[in-house]
Enzyme design. Structure first.
Site, PDB file in Angstrom:
ATOM      1  N   ALA A  23      70.770 -32.403  11.867  1.00  0.00           N
ATOM      2  CA  ALA A  23      71.198 -33.166  10.695  1.00  0.00           C
ATOM      3  C   ALA A  23      72.657 -32.891  10.359  1.00  0.00           C
ATOM      4  O   ALA A  23      73.170 -31.792  10.581  1.00  0.00           O
ATOM      5  CB  ALA A  23      70.321 -32.816   9.494  1.00  0.00           C
TER       6      ALA A  23
ATOM      7  N   GLY B  57      67.259 -30.788  14.256  1.00  0.00           N
ATOM      8  CA  GLY B  57      66.869 -32.149  14.564  1.00  0.00           C
ATOM      9  C   GLY B  57      67.247 -32.586  15.959  1.00  0.00           C
ATOM     10  O   GLY B  57      66.603 -33.473  16.545  1.00  0.00           O
TER      11      GLY B  57
ATOM     12  N   GLU C 223      64.479 -31.456  18.015  1.00  0.00           N
ATOM     13  CA  GLU C 223      63.320 -32.282  17.690  1.00  0.00           C
ATOM     14  C   GLU C 223      63.375 -33.634  18.398  1.00  0.00           C
ATOM     15  O   GLU C 223      62.343 -34.162  18.823  1.00  0.00           O
ATOM     16  CB  GLU C 223      63.214 -32.462  16.175  1.00  0.00           C
ATOM     17  CG  GLU C 223      62.752 -31.180  15.478  1.00  0.00           C
ATOM     18  CD  GLU C 223      62.822 -31.263  13.968  1.00  0.00           C
ATOM     19  OE1 GLU C 223      61.802 -30.976  13.315  1.00  0.00           O
ATOM     20  OE2 GLU C 223      63.902 -31.621  13.432  1.00  0.00           O
TER      21      GLU C 223
ATOM     22  N   GLU D   7      66.032 -24.192  11.032  1.00  0.00           N
ATOM     23  CA  GLU D   7      66.055 -24.751   9.686  1.00  0.00           C
ATOM     24  C   GLU D   7      65.775 -23.747   8.574  1.00  0.00           C
ATOM     25  O   GLU D   7      66.353 -23.846   7.489  1.00  0.00           O
ATOM     26  CB  GLU D   7      65.058 -25.919   9.588  1.00  0.00           C
ATOM     27  CG  GLU D   7      65.523 -27.209  10.232  1.00  0.00           C
ATOM     28  CD  GLU D   7      65.191 -27.300  11.702  1.00  0.00           C
ATOM     29  OE1 GLU D   7      65.324 -28.397  12.274  1.00  0.00           O
ATOM     30  OE2 GLU D   7      64.815 -26.266  12.307  1.00  0.00           O
TER      31      GLU D   7
END
Length: 270
Positions: free
Chosen positions: A76, A121, A124, A144
């Protein structure tokens, strides 16, 4: 490798097709100056690109790549997130989720080509793919909790499905980064190649997959995804439903005919 077409989705995402790889779509994360940090705009574009690919009958395989030399994706865009009010963060959440689920829900086989950093992310997005190819420079992780949140792009669900609950807990709770050799040993990535060879290997792997029946590929992926985690009898019912969806298809008829006639199949894709 010659690019035959490129479709842009906003400023930061592209879908490319290549000469000799007509049925392989390259989905490019193209925000190199920010190491592909996923901003709201980029998330929106990634979701739109995935919607287009899902509807493209000529996209038999999708390969997710990065135009950044330093990273696959660093997750992110925390600089953008730092400017959000709580209300803005809530409003942005569906957009962010749509990007990750867009990759996860692609109906054809997907391959991630990872080099450099694939964190949060970014990792991910790789985990959302069916196969992860990584080069020797890759560093992966879900850090995170070190910034006060949790993996919110599927990491808490996808990682344990790859490596088991205890290993996933250790990796997520420690927020540690894992270099390529250990990542391969733990099963965080599937194929390990020399530095700089991840994209080439991922596209070659995609081409090998795309040579086969597009109807069969999508049905096999559906059976794999829907059957995972079910008990054996329920999983076999999922498999049977997928089999029935292809058993009377044009691809099945062509595949059997080509086998008996000792020729390369010409898949109708239906």
């Amino acid at each position: 490798m010659t690019v035959t077409s490129e479709q842009r989705f906003g400023e930061f995402v592209a879908v490319r097709r290549h000469e000799g790889l007509e049925y392989v779509a390259e989905l490019v994360l193209d925000r190199p100056k920010a190491m592909n940090a996923v901003s709201t705009e980029m998330a929106r574009s990634l979701a739109a690109a995935c919607d287009a690919l899902a509807a493209d009958p000529d996209a038999r395989v999708t390969v997710l790549t990065s135009s950044s030399e330093r990273a696959f994706c660093v997750g992110a865009d925390l600089k953008e997130r730092n400017s959000f009010t709580d209300a803005e963060l809530v409003r942005q959440r569906p957009t962010a989720r749509a990007a990750y689920t867009g990759v996860l829900d692609l109906p054809m086989p997907t391959v991630a080509a990872v080099h450099g950093f694939a964190l949060g992310g970014g990792f991910e997005l790789a985990l959302a793919c069916d196969v992860v190819v990584a080069d020797a420079t890759a560093v992966v992780g879900l850090p995170e909790v070190s910034v006060g949140v949790i993996p919110g792009g599927g990491g808490t669900q996808l990682l344990p499905r790859r490596v088991g609950a205890a290993r996933a807990a250790e990796l997520i709770f420690t927020a540690r980064r894992v270099a390529a050799p250990e990542a391969r040993e733990l099963g965080l990535v599937d194929v390990l190649v020399d530095a700089g060879a991840d994209r080439e290997e991922a596209l070659a792997l995609g081409a090998r997959m795309a040579a086969h029946s597009p109807v069969g590929l999508r049905a096999a992926k559906r059976a794999l995804r829907l059957g995972h985690g079910l008990d054996l009898r329920a999983g076999l019912e999922v498999e049977d439903a997928a089999w029935r969806s292809v058993a009377f298809s044009g691809d099945r008829a062509e595949g059997v005919a080509a086998f008996n006639e000792k020729r390369k199949p010409q898949w109708p894709g239906e």
